[in-house]
Design an enzyme around this catalytic site. Structure first.
Site, mmCIF file in Angstrom:
data_model
loop_
_atom_site.group_PDB
_atom_site.id
_atom_site.type_symbol
_atom_site.label_atom_id
_atom_site.label_comp_id
_atom_site.label_asym_id
_atom_site.label_seq_id
_atom_site.Cartn_x
_atom_site.Cartn_y
_atom_site.Cartn_z
ATOM 1 N N PHE A 176 0.465 -1.516 0.180
ATOM 2 C CA PHE A 176 0.498 -0.159 -0.085
ATOM 3 C C PHE A 176 1.343 1.449 0.025
ATOM 4 C CE2 PHE A 176 -2.513 -3.294 1.962
ATOM 5 C CZ PHE A 176 -3.956 -2.824 1.017
ATOM 6 N N HIS A 226 -4.437 6.332 -1.078
ATOM 7 C CA HIS A 226 -5.381 5.661 0.546
ATOM 8 C C HIS A 226 -4.395 5.958 1.650
ATOM 9 C CE1 HIS A 226 -9.494 5.273 2.001
ATOM 10 N NE2 HIS A 226 -9.594 3.506 1.593
ATOM 11 N N TYR A 265 -5.575 -1.475 9.306
ATOM 12 C CA TYR A 265 -6.127 -1.568 8.019
ATOM 13 C C TYR A 265 -7.169 -0.042 8.156
ATOM 14 C CZ TYR A 265 -3.823 -5.375 6.426
ATOM 15 O OH TYR A 265 -2.246 -5.916 5.969
ATOM 16 N N ASN A 301 -9.816 0.457 7.497
ATOM 17 C CA ASN A 301 -11.340 0.230 7.379
ATOM 18 C C ASN A 301 -11.750 0.014 9.501
ATOM 19 O OD1 ASN A 301 -11.592 0.353 4.618
ATOM 20 N ND2 ASN A 301 -12.778 -1.863 4.867
ATOM 21 N N ASP A 354 -7.042 10.896 3.310
ATOM 22 C CA ASP A 354 -7.245 11.298 2.112
ATOM 23 C C ASP A 354 -8.736 11.589 1.996
ATOM 24 O OD1 ASP A 354 -7.182 8.527 2.210
ATOM 25 O OD2 ASP A 354 -8.791 7.792 0.608
ATOM 26 N N ASN A 359 -14.131 5.118 4.853
ATOM 27 C CA ASN A 359 -14.637 4.058 6.417
ATOM 28 C C ASN A 359 -13.149 4.422 7.282
ATOM 29 O OD1 ASN A 359 -16.454 3.053 4.691
ATOM 30 N ND2 ASN A 359 -15.263 1.054 3.447
#
Length: 186
Positions: free
Chosen positions: A14, A19, A64, A66, A91, A112
């Protein structure tokens, strides 16, 4: 104590994705100050440092995106932080790439990580720094877009804005959030 929280997803897969601009702002802030995230607790990597008389907690949730709130709430409780003592950097699809906007409160706007934070904190009234990533110029699923890397023609403006967002975070270490909003909202 003040706390700056950058949202993102852990792991090299990532790195440098849209994100993860919250993580990128934290990385720039750490680089400038010569600090490292040397502690790990409650599903977060963090450090506690000092600027003048102010203690500063810099944090990246490792849950993560969420589930970000699951790392934020327990660390806030552990350090007895009030809601006005945090700033969450994340973001935002609804702002053009590189534009930043500081707000004292707001909804999740479909994000989220912010939804999880609101759910865990029980309020949407916490300071935040929204970092624009824009919307895709061609039809594509939002998850594919936010988990994608910036286009080459976006990189210069994104790097400048990461620096500008880090400037805002540094200013907040020594000023009120209202002053920082007045100085840095574009």
């Amino acid at each position: 104590m003040k706390c700056i929280i950058g949202l993102g997803n852990p792991g090299p897969k990532f790195d440098k994705t849209r994100h993860n601009v919250g993580f990128m702002v934290i990385d720039e802030l750490l680089r400038r100050q010569g600090w490292t995230l040397d502690k790990e607790k409650y599903k977060a990597q963090y450090t506690v440092e000092r600027i003048g008389t102010e203690k500063i907690l810099i944090m990246k949730p490792m849950t993560y995106m969420n589930l970000s709130g699951e790392a934020i709430r327990p660390l806030m409780e552990y350090y007895d932080l009030d809601i006005e003592d945090i700033v969450v950097v994340f973001d935002d699809l609804d702002l053009p790439p590189g534009k930043i906007r500081l707000r004292k409160k707001g909804g999740h706007g479909g994000h989220n990580g912010i939804r999880s934070t609101i759910d865990q904190l029980g309020t949407k009234e916490f300071p935040r720094l929204r970092f624009g990533i824009g919307r895709p110029s061609v039809p594509m699923p939002v998850p594919d877009y936010v988990l994608g890397k910036f286009q080459q023609d976006e990189e210069a403006v994104i790097q400048d804005s990461i620096s500008y967002a880090a400037d805002a975070c540094e200013a907040w270490m020594e000023k009120s959030f209202n002053e920082v909003m007045n100085d840095f909202n574009q």
